[in-house]
Design a protein around this motif. Sequence first.
Motif, short mmCIF file in Angstrom:
data_model
loop_
_atom_site.label_atom_id
_atom_site.label_comp_id
_atom_site.label_asym_id
_atom_site.label_seq_id
_atom_site.Cartn_x
_atom_site.Cartn_y
_atom_site.Cartn_z
N PHE A 262 0.82 -1.22 0.00
CA PHE A 262 0.00 0.00 0.00
C PHE A 262 0.85 1.27 0.00
CE2 PHE A 262 -2.19 3.29 2.59
CZ PHE A 262 -3.28 3.53 1.77
N LEU A 263 1.92 1.28 0.78
CA LEU A 263 2.71 2.50 0.99
C LEU A 263 3.68 2.78 -0.15
CD1 LEU A 263 3.60 1.99 4.75
CD2 LEU A 263 2.16 3.80 3.81
N PRO A 264 3.96 4.06 -0.40
CA PRO A 264 5.04 4.39 -1.33
C PRO A 264 6.34 3.73 -0.85
CG PRO A 264 3.76 6.35 -0.79
CD PRO A 264 3.29 5.26 0.13
N SER A 265 7.17 3.30 -1.78
CA SER A 265 8.34 2.47 -1.45
C SER A 265 9.37 3.15 -0.56
CB SER A 265 9.00 1.99 -2.73
OG SER A 265 9.45 3.09 -3.50
N HIS A 266 9.42 4.47 -0.52
CA HIS A 266 10.44 5.15 0.28
C HIS A 266 10.07 5.28 1.76
CE1 HIS A 266 7.59 8.37 -0.59
NE2 HIS A 266 8.12 9.04 0.42
N LEU A 267 8.90 4.81 2.14
CA LEU A 267 8.45 4.96 3.52
C LEU A 267 8.74 3.71 4.36
CD1 LEU A 267 5.01 6.73 2.97
CD2 LEU A 267 7.21 7.77 3.54
N ALA A 268 9.25 3.95 5.56
CA ALA A 268 9.49 2.88 6.53
C ALA A 268 8.38 2.93 7.57
CB ALA A 268 10.84 3.08 7.19
N PHE A 269 8.12 1.79 8.22
CA PHE A 269 7.04 1.76 9.21
C PHE A 269 7.34 0.73 10.28
CE2 PHE A 269 6.04 -1.18 5.83
CZ PHE A 269 5.66 -2.33 6.51
N VAL A 270 6.61 0.83 11.39
CA VAL A 270 6.68 -0.13 12.48
C VAL A 270 5.27 -0.46 12.93
CG1 VAL A 270 8.95 0.61 13.33
CG2 VAL A 270 6.87 1.68 14.24
N THR A 271 5.12 -1.60 13.60
CA THR A 271 3.83 -1.95 14.18
C THR A 271 3.60 -1.11 15.42
OG1 THR A 271 4.07 -4.22 13.40
CG2 THR A 271 2.46 -3.84 15.15
N ALA A 272 2.45 -0.44 15.49
CA ALA A 272 2.13 0.40 16.64
C ALA A 272 1.17 -0.30 17.60
CB ALA A 272 1.53 1.73 16.18
N GLY A 273 0.31 -1.17 17.07
CA GLY A 273 -0.62 -1.84 17.97
C GLY A 273 -1.60 -2.73 17.24
N TYR A 274 -2.29 -3.53 18.05
CA TYR A 274 -3.36 -4.39 17.57
C TYR A 274 -4.61 -4.05 18.35
CZ TYR A 274 0.54 -7.33 16.01
OH TYR A 274 1.68 -7.80 15.42
N ASP A 275 -5.75 -4.13 17.70
CA ASP A 275 -7.00 -3.99 18.45
C ASP A 275 -8.08 -4.85 17.81
OD1 ASP A 275 -8.14 -2.34 16.33
OD2 ASP A 275 -7.05 -0.66 17.21
N HIS A 276 -9.20 -4.92 18.49
CA HIS A 276 -10.31 -5.78 18.07
C HIS A 276 -9.82 -7.21 17.83
CE1 HIS A 276 -11.71 -1.70 17.18
NE2 HIS A 276 -12.93 -2.17 17.38
N VAL A 277 -8.86 -7.65 18.65
CA VAL A 277 -8.28 -8.98 18.54
C VAL A 277 -9.27 -9.99 19.11
CG1 VAL A 277 -6.39 -10.47 19.29
CG2 VAL A 277 -5.95 -8.07 18.73
N GLN A 278 -9.65 -10.96 18.29
CA GLN A 278 -10.62 -11.96 18.72
C GLN A 278 -10.18 -13.35 18.26
OE1 GLN A 278 -13.62 -11.39 20.49
NE2 GLN A 278 -12.71 -9.37 20.79
N PHE A 279 -9.94 -14.24 19.24
CA PHE A 279 -9.74 -15.65 18.94
C PHE A 279 -11.14 -16.26 18.93
CE2 PHE A 279 -5.66 -14.34 20.57
CZ PHE A 279 -4.74 -15.05 19.80
N LEU A 280 -11.63 -16.62 17.75
CA LEU A 280 -13.02 -17.05 17.60
C LEU A 280 -13.20 -18.57 17.62
CD1 LEU A 280 -13.84 -14.54 14.75
CD2 LEU A 280 -14.49 -14.32 17.16
N ALA A 281 -12.22 -19.28 17.13
CA ALA A 281 -12.30 -20.75 17.07
C ALA A 281 -10.88 -21.28 17.07
CB ALA A 281 -13.03 -21.20 15.81
N PRO A 282 -10.67 -22.46 17.64
CA PRO A 282 -9.31 -23.01 17.68
C PRO A 282 -8.83 -23.42 16.29
CG PRO A 282 -10.88 -24.61 18.51
CD PRO A 282 -11.65 -23.34 18.28
N ILE A 283 -7.52 -23.31 16.10
CA ILE A 283 -6.85 -23.82 14.91
C ILE A 283 -6.08 -25.06 15.38
CG2 ILE A 283 -5.21 -23.35 13.06
CD1 ILE A 283 -5.84 -20.36 13.41
N THR A 284 -6.40 -26.20 14.79
CA THR A 284 -5.87 -27.48 15.28
C THR A 284 -4.98 -28.15 14.23
OG1 THR A 284 -7.65 -28.85 14.38
CG2 THR A 284 -8.08 -27.77 16.52
N PRO A 285 -4.32 -29.25 14.61
CA PRO A 285 -3.51 -29.98 13.63
C PRO A 285 -4.32 -30.54 12.47
CG PRO A 285 -2.87 -30.59 15.84
CD PRO A 285 -4.12 -29.75 15.97
N ASP A 286 -5.65 -30.62 12.59
CA ASP A 286 -6.50 -31.08 11.49
C ASP A 286 -6.74 -29.97 10.46
OD1 ASP A 286 -6.80 -33.62 12.57
OD2 ASP A 286 -8.60 -33.06 13.69
#
Length: 176
Positions: free
Chosen positions: A59-83
Motif C-alpha cells: 500500500f505505501l510508497p516504497s520510500h516509507l518505513a514503518f513499524v507496528t504500533a498496535g493491535y485492536d479488536h483482537v478476537q480468537f473465535l475458534a481453535p486452529i488445530t492440527p487437522d
Amino acid sequence: MIAFELEEITIVEKITCAQTYAVHESYVFPQDLNNNRIQFGGKTLEILDANAGLSAVKFLPSHLAFVTAGYDHVQFLAPITPDDISTCTSYVTGADHKAVEVFSKFNAFDKKTKTSKVAFVAFCTLVVTNPLDEIDFPQLVAETPEEKYLVQTYPDRLAERKHALADNKDLISHLS
C-alpha cells in the motif's frame, strides 16, 4: 532569463484493497501447539504481524518505513488445530496522517471435513517512521461487501483508537 515557478502537484493514486492482499497459508505443526493442542496464540500473532507488514508494503510508497504500533479488536473465535490448514489474509482498510490500518483474518480449513471457519480476526496499526508531518496515501478502493464494510467503518475504529491512546497515556502516567 525567465524563471518559472512550478506549483507542486499531488497525484492521488488509487489502490484496491485486493492489491494490498497478503496471504499466508500453512499446516499447523506440533511445535506450533499449546498444551491444549491448538495453535499457540503467539504463533498466530507472529504470522499476523508479518502478514500485516506485507500488506502495508503493498500500500505505501516504497520510500516509507514503518513499524507496528498496535493491535485492536483482537478476537480468537475458534481453535486452529492440527487437522486444519491455516490461512491468514491481510489487507489495508484505512490510513490517516502517518498510520495505516490492516485487517487480518485467519480461516481454519479442516482437512477431514473440507469445511472452513473464521478462527481469528484483528486490526493492526502500522505507523510510518519517516520524519514527515503527513503522507499522501493512495485512495483506497473497496470492492467486495467485506472490504466495503471494513473501509466504511474505519473512521469509527480510528476514533476508538484515538480515545484509547488518550486513556493509555493516562494509565502510563500512573505506572511506576
